[in-house]
Design a protein around this motif. Structure first.
Motif, PDB file in Angstrom:
ATOM      1  N   ALA A  86     -68.372  -9.253 -15.756  1.00 19.96           N
ATOM      2  CA  ALA A  86     -68.245  -9.805 -17.105  1.00 19.96           C
ATOM      3  C   ALA A  86     -66.938  -9.416 -17.791  1.00 19.96           C
ATOM      4  CB  ALA A  86     -69.434  -9.354 -17.961  1.00 19.96           C
ATOM      5  N   GLU A  87     -66.136  -8.601 -17.151  1.00 23.61           N
ATOM      6  CA  GLU A  87     -64.832  -8.207 -17.680  1.00 23.61           C
ATOM      7  C   GLU A  87     -64.033  -9.450 -18.082  1.00 23.61           C
ATOM      8  OE1 GLU A  87     -62.778  -4.761 -15.506  1.00 23.61           O
ATOM      9  OE2 GLU A  87     -61.678  -6.528 -14.836  1.00 23.61           O
ATOM     10  N   HIS A  88     -63.425  -9.420 -19.295  1.00 22.58           N
ATOM     11  CA  HIS A  88     -62.729 -10.628 -19.756  1.00 22.58           C
ATOM     12  C   HIS A  88     -61.683 -10.286 -20.802  1.00 22.58           C
ATOM     13  CE1 HIS A  88     -62.152 -14.865 -20.787  1.00 22.58           C
ATOM     14  NE2 HIS A  88     -62.185 -14.505 -22.054  1.00 22.58           N
ATOM     15  N   ALA A  89     -60.535 -10.935 -20.716  1.00 23.25           N
ATOM     16  CA  ALA A  89     -59.516 -10.919 -21.756  1.00 23.25           C
ATOM     17  C   ALA A  89     -59.067 -12.349 -21.972  1.00 23.25           C
ATOM     18  CB  ALA A  89     -58.328 -10.042 -21.353  1.00 23.25           C
ATOM     19  N   THR A  90     -58.715 -12.698 -23.209  1.00 24.30           N
ATOM     20  CA  THR A  90     -58.355 -14.085 -23.486  1.00 24.30           C
ATOM     21  C   THR A  90     -56.920 -14.376 -23.046  1.00 24.30           C
ATOM     22  OG1 THR A  90     -57.465 -13.695 -25.710  1.00 24.30           O
ATOM     23  CG2 THR A  90     -59.858 -14.028 -25.518  1.00 24.30           C
ATOM     24  N   ILE A  91     -56.667 -15.659 -22.819  1.00 28.41           N
ATOM     25  CA  ILE A  91     -55.320 -16.085 -22.439  1.00 28.41           C
ATOM     26  C   ILE A  91     -54.325 -15.764 -23.552  1.00 28.41           C
ATOM     27  CG2 ILE A  91     -53.931 -18.147 -22.053  1.00 28.41           C
ATOM     28  CD1 ILE A  91     -55.753 -18.929 -19.972  1.00 28.41           C
ATOM     29  N   ASP A  92     -54.741 -15.949 -24.805  1.00 27.28           N
ATOM     30  CA  ASP A  92     -53.833 -15.652 -25.917  1.00 27.28           C
ATOM     31  C   ASP A  92     -53.460 -14.176 -25.950  1.00 27.28           C
ATOM     32  OD1 ASP A  92     -53.784 -18.264 -26.717  1.00 27.28           O
ATOM     33  OD2 ASP A  92     -55.251 -18.028 -28.333  1.00 27.28           O
ATOM     34  N   ASP A  93     -54.447 -13.303 -25.785  1.00 29.63           N
ATOM     35  CA  ASP A  93     -54.166 -11.867 -25.811  1.00 29.63           C
ATOM     36  C   ASP A  93     -53.280 -11.464 -24.636  1.00 29.63           C
ATOM     37  OD1 ASP A  93     -55.727 -11.700 -28.055  1.00 29.63           O
ATOM     38  OD2 ASP A  93     -57.338 -10.522 -27.145  1.00 29.63           O
ATOM     39  N   MET A  94     -53.570 -12.010 -23.468  1.00 26.05           N
ATOM     40  CA  MET A  94     -52.749 -11.679 -22.302  1.00 26.05           C
ATOM     41  C   MET A  94     -51.322 -12.198 -22.474  1.00 26.05           C
ATOM     42  SD  MET A  94     -55.351 -12.042 -19.043  1.00 26.05           S
ATOM     43  CE  MET A  94     -55.885 -13.723 -19.376  1.00 26.05           C
ATOM     44  N   GLY A  95     -51.191 -13.380 -23.078  1.00 29.52           N
ATOM     45  CA  GLY A  95     -49.865 -13.910 -23.339  1.00 29.52           C
ATOM     46  C   GLY A  95     -49.077 -13.029 -24.292  1.00 29.52           C
ATOM     47  N   LEU A  96     -49.751 -12.517 -25.331  1.00 35.42           N
ATOM     48  CA  LEU A  96     -49.098 -11.584 -26.253  1.00 35.42           C
ATOM     49  C   LEU A  96     -48.654 -10.318 -25.511  1.00 35.42           C
ATOM     50  CD1 LEU A  96     -51.379 -11.869 -29.409  1.00 35.42           C
ATOM     51  CD2 LEU A  96     -48.954 -12.497 -29.273  1.00 35.42           C
ATOM     52  N   ALA A  97     -49.478  -9.866 -24.585  1.00 35.42           N
ATOM     53  CA  ALA A  97     -49.129  -8.656 -23.826  1.00 35.42           C
ATOM     54  C   ALA A  97     -47.885  -8.871 -22.977  1.00 35.42           C
ATOM     55  CB  ALA A  97     -50.305  -8.236 -22.948  1.00 35.42           C
ATOM     56  N   VAL A  98     -47.793 -10.024 -22.328  1.00 33.08           N
ATOM     57  CA  VAL A  98     -46.603 -10.323 -21.527  1.00 33.08           C
ATOM     58  C   VAL A  98     -45.367 -10.362 -22.426  1.00 33.08           C
ATOM     59  CG1 VAL A  98     -45.455 -12.050 -20.089  1.00 33.08           C
ATOM     60  CG2 VAL A  98     -47.884 -11.550 -19.741  1.00 33.08           C
ATOM     61  N   GLU A  99     -45.486 -11.027 -23.577  1.00 30.49           N
ATOM     62  CA  GLU A  99     -44.335 -11.103 -24.490  1.00 30.49           C
ATOM     63  C   GLU A  99     -43.976  -9.723 -25.032  1.00 30.49           C
ATOM     64  OE1 GLU A  99     -41.175 -12.844 -25.916  1.00 30.49           O
ATOM     65  OE2 GLU A  99     -42.698 -14.012 -24.852  1.00 30.49           O
ATOM     66  N   ALA A 100     -44.984  -8.893 -25.315  1.00 26.75           N
ATOM     67  CA  ALA A 100     -44.706  -7.533 -25.785  1.00 26.75           C
ATOM     68  C   ALA A 100     -44.006  -6.719 -24.707  1.00 26.75           C
ATOM     69  CB  ALA A 100     -46.005  -6.850 -26.211  1.00 26.75           C
ATOM     70  N   LEU A 101     -44.394  -6.918 -23.455  1.00 25.17           N
ATOM     71  CA  LEU A 101     -43.726  -6.217 -22.357  1.00 25.17           C
ATOM     72  C   LEU A 101     -42.264  -6.655 -22.267  1.00 25.17           C
ATOM     73  CD1 LEU A 101     -43.779  -4.362 -19.878  1.00 25.17           C
ATOM     74  CD2 LEU A 101     -44.708  -6.288 -18.551  1.00 25.17           C
ATOM     75  N   ILE A 102     -42.016  -7.954 -22.384  1.00 28.13           N
ATOM     76  CA  ILE A 102     -40.643  -8.461 -22.347  1.00 28.13           C
ATOM     77  C   ILE A 102     -39.820  -7.846 -23.474  1.00 28.13           C
ATOM     78  CG2 ILE A 102     -39.214 -10.533 -22.663  1.00 28.13           C
ATOM     79  CD1 ILE A 102     -41.607 -12.103 -21.399  1.00 28.13           C
ATOM     80  N   LYS A 103     -40.364  -7.841 -24.682  1.00 28.88           N
ATOM     81  CA  LYS A 103     -39.638  -7.315 -25.836  1.00 28.88           C
ATOM     82  C   LYS A 103     -39.424  -5.809 -25.728  1.00 28.88           C
ATOM     83  CE  LYS A 103     -40.842 -10.982 -29.088  1.00 28.88           C
ATOM     84  NZ  LYS A 103     -39.423 -11.406 -29.213  1.00 28.88           N
ATOM     85  N   ALA A 104     -40.384  -5.100 -25.144  1.00 24.21           N
ATOM     86  CA  ALA A 104     -40.206  -3.661 -24.940  1.00 24.21           C
ATOM     87  C   ALA A 104     -39.057  -3.402 -23.959  1.00 24.21           C
ATOM     88  CB  ALA A 104     -41.499  -3.034 -24.430  1.00 24.21           C
ATOM     89  N   VAL A 105     -38.983  -4.191 -22.891  1.00 26.77           N
ATOM     90  CA  VAL A 105     -37.884  -4.052 -21.932  1.00 26.77           C
ATOM     91  C   VAL A 105     -36.554  -4.380 -22.624  1.00 26.77           C
ATOM     92  CG1 VAL A 105     -36.872  -4.955 -19.804  1.00 26.77           C
ATOM     93  CG2 VAL A 105     -39.340  -4.527 -19.929  1.00 26.77           C
ATOM     94  N   GLU A 106     -36.548  -5.422 -23.446  1.00 30.66           N
ATOM     95  CA  GLU A 106     -35.328  -5.769 -24.188  1.00 30.66           C
ATOM     96  C   GLU A 106     -34.878  -4.612 -25.073  1.00 30.66           C
ATOM     97  OE1 GLU A 106     -34.654 -10.089 -25.555  1.00 30.66           O
ATOM     98  OE2 GLU A 106     -36.817  -9.767 -25.760  1.00 30.66           O
ATOM     99  N   ARG A 107     -35.814  -3.965 -25.738  1.00 30.49           N
ATOM    100  CA  ARG A 107     -35.469  -2.836 -26.610  1.00 30.49           C
ATOM    101  C   ARG A 107     -34.898  -1.676 -25.800  1.00 30.49           C
ATOM    102  NH1 ARG A 107     -37.310  -2.209 -31.793  1.00 30.49           N
ATOM    103  NH2 ARG A 107     -38.140  -4.116 -32.713  1.00 30.49           N
ATOM    104  N   LEU A 108     -35.499  -1.396 -24.659  1.00 28.47           N
ATOM    105  CA  LEU A 108     -34.972  -0.325 -23.811  1.00 28.47           C
ATOM    106  C   LEU A 108     -33.576  -0.674 -23.307  1.00 28.47           C
ATOM    107  CD1 LEU A 108     -38.188   0.562 -21.765  1.00 28.47           C
ATOM    108  CD2 LEU A 108     -37.170   1.896 -23.621  1.00 28.47           C
ATOM    109  N   ALA A 109     -33.361  -1.939 -22.987  1.00 27.07           N
ATOM    110  CA  ALA A 109     -32.048  -2.372 -22.526  1.00 27.07           C
ATOM    111  C   ALA A 109     -31.014  -2.264 -23.641  1.00 27.07           C
ATOM    112  CB  ALA A 109     -32.127  -3.810 -22.009  1.00 27.07           C
ATOM    113  N   ALA A 110     -31.392  -2.677 -24.850  1.00 24.39           N
ATOM    114  CA  ALA A 110     -30.470  -2.597 -25.986  1.00 24.39           C
ATOM    115  C   ALA A 110     -30.131  -1.151 -26.314  1.00 24.39           C
ATOM    116  CB  ALA A 110     -31.076  -3.296 -27.199  1.00 24.39           C
ATOM    117  N   ASP A 111     -31.132  -0.284 -26.273  1.00 20.30           N
ATOM    118  CA  ASP A 111     -30.889   1.134 -26.536  1.00 20.30           C
ATOM    119  C   ASP A 111     -29.919   1.715 -25.510  1.00 20.30           C
ATOM    120  OD1 ASP A 111     -32.592   1.021 -28.678  1.00 20.30           O
ATOM    121  OD2 ASP A 111     -34.286   1.984 -27.650  1.00 20.30           O
TER     122      ASP A 111
END
Length: 411
Positions: A378-403
């Motif tokens: 029954a484990e479940h996460a929504t597509i919207d939440d997972m999409g936000l997580a992918v975008e947050a990961l991208i933005k976190a990498v961008e921040r580390l790169a900018a730093d």
């Protein structure tokens, strides 16, 4: 992608994918294909971890530094399709987007799909991530599964190389950090209406086998006041466990008795010997160790009052793994960029980050999961939440790169 991975199972009845099994190999091959399609250089290391490499893109800053992103693709028995697998898929999608958006990276990115996080097939855990982190215990390769197959032999059948285990480790100066996206496996984010959370630490764990010894007697002839009932004493100890854990709630403390055996086990005999397990976790080591000391004292007091003896034997210890403040801030900044709350919480479950912390700083992002249910179909996460997580990961990498680009410091 998660649905496709879920089809690779050792069982026709449910999703069960154990380390180094044929289903693990098939899933690993599919992950490798996705990594290649995302533009990464791909290979398998000696312990079966799939590695996809994205080279630095910022001129003059290549070096050999790498940001590691990953999770695991093995499962428990009768599993859900998100635990571990979401982190691997999110990493692939993030790498693909970083390339398509032409984001300058002053460091390389390595995606890692580990295989032994759950520790179900062999009496080991985190073997593949421990090898990557350089903290593999060599004797783990001699562990055997329920059919008597050694991890060493299973690794060879998988296509790995147990003799080259040491070669899988990164040098400490290669690894910039380790990031992982994972479902929360708990109900906090859902209860608060939040899609994402930033992990502050991976809880430390202590596990004990507790043996209580009393005296067997006739269930009809020994008065209640004269009994040395090992099970009754154990029941009181279990209530003490619950009491102490609830008192430690500020540290996200939890304690569980998961196994219990009473002997001689006859309906008309007072139990003489009881063995039960204790799993206790908290977001920091000090409160967990203090709770263990308090339980030891309370157990002894209960045993003395009831005329039984008690022995606690520790069989597992994992210290708390803190998540690096700089990586928490990278995820927090990403959440703010997405208009989301900066919610911090500890992980009560173990992760590959426990091993990776021996190599480098660890950062984790949690994704809301329905009902807090995990290790369950029954484990479940929504597509919207997972999409936000992918975008947050991208933005976190961008921040580390900018730093890194602005400071000239990759650490």
């Amino acid at each position: 992608m998660l649905a496709e991975l879920a089809a690779f199972s050792d069982s026709d009845a449910n999703l069960t994918r154990l380390y180094l099994s044929p289903a693990h190999r098939a899933a690993a091959d599919r992950v490798a294909e996705w990594m290649r399609e995302a533009g990464l250089d791909v290979g398998f290391d000696a312990l079966g971890t799939v590695r996809g490499r994205l080279k630095p893109t910022a001129a003059g800053r290549a070096g050999n530094r790498r940001l590691l992103i990953g999770s695991h693709i093995d499962t428990v028995v009768d599993a859900g399709r998100y635990d571990g697998m979401l982190g691997v898929v999110a990493g692939i999608l993030a790498a693909e987007e970083l390339r398509s958006r032409s984001i300058d990276l002053p460091f390389g990115i390595d995606l890692l799909a580990f295989g032994d996080e759950e520790g179900v097939r062999f009496p080991t855990t985190l073997v593949s991530s421990s090898a990557v982190a350089g903290c593999l215990v060599p004797s783990d390769l001699d562990a055997r599964d329920a059919d008597g197959v050694s991890l060493r032999d299973a690794l060879q059948a998988f296509g790995g190389d147990p003799q080259a285990a040491a070669s899988t480790a990164y040098a400490r100066d290669e690894a910039l950090a380790y990031l992982e996206v994972h479902i929360e496996q708990g109900p906090v984010l859902e209860a608060e209406g939040l899609p994402l959370g930033i992990v502050t630490s991976i809880a430390g764990q202590s596990r004990f086998s507790i043996t209580v010894t009393g005296e067997a007697g006739h269930a009809g002839t020994v008065p209640m006041t004269l009994r040395r009932d090992a099970l009754a004493a154990s029941a009181e100890m279990m209530l003490a466990i619950e009491d102490v854990a609830r008192a430690g709630g500020a540290h996200q403390m939890v304690a569980t008795v998961g196994r219990l055996a009473a002997k001689p086990g006859a309906v008309n005999v007072i139990p003489a010997d009881v063995t039960f397990t204790l799993d206790i976790r908290a977001d920091a080591d000090a409160p967990r160790l203090a709770a263990i000391a308090e339980l030891d004292a309370r157990f002894r007091a209960i045993a003395g009052r009831r005329g039984v003896s008690v022995a606690m034997e520790k069989f597992y210890e994992s210290p708390t793994t803190p998540c690096a403040p700089r990586l928490q801030e990278a995820f927090a900044g990403a959440a703010r960029d997405l208009g989301l709350a900066d919610r911090r919480l500890a992980s009560g479950a173990g992760h590959d980050g426990h091993a990776m912390h021996h190599l480098t700083d660890v950062g984790m992002l949690f994704v809301r999961c329905r009902g807090g249910i995990s290790h369950n179909p029954a484990e479940h996460a929504t597509i919207d939440d997972m999409g936000l997580a992918v975008e947050a990961l991208i933005k976190a990498v961008e921040r580390l790169a900018a730093d890194a680009a602005s400071s000239g410091d990759l650490t």
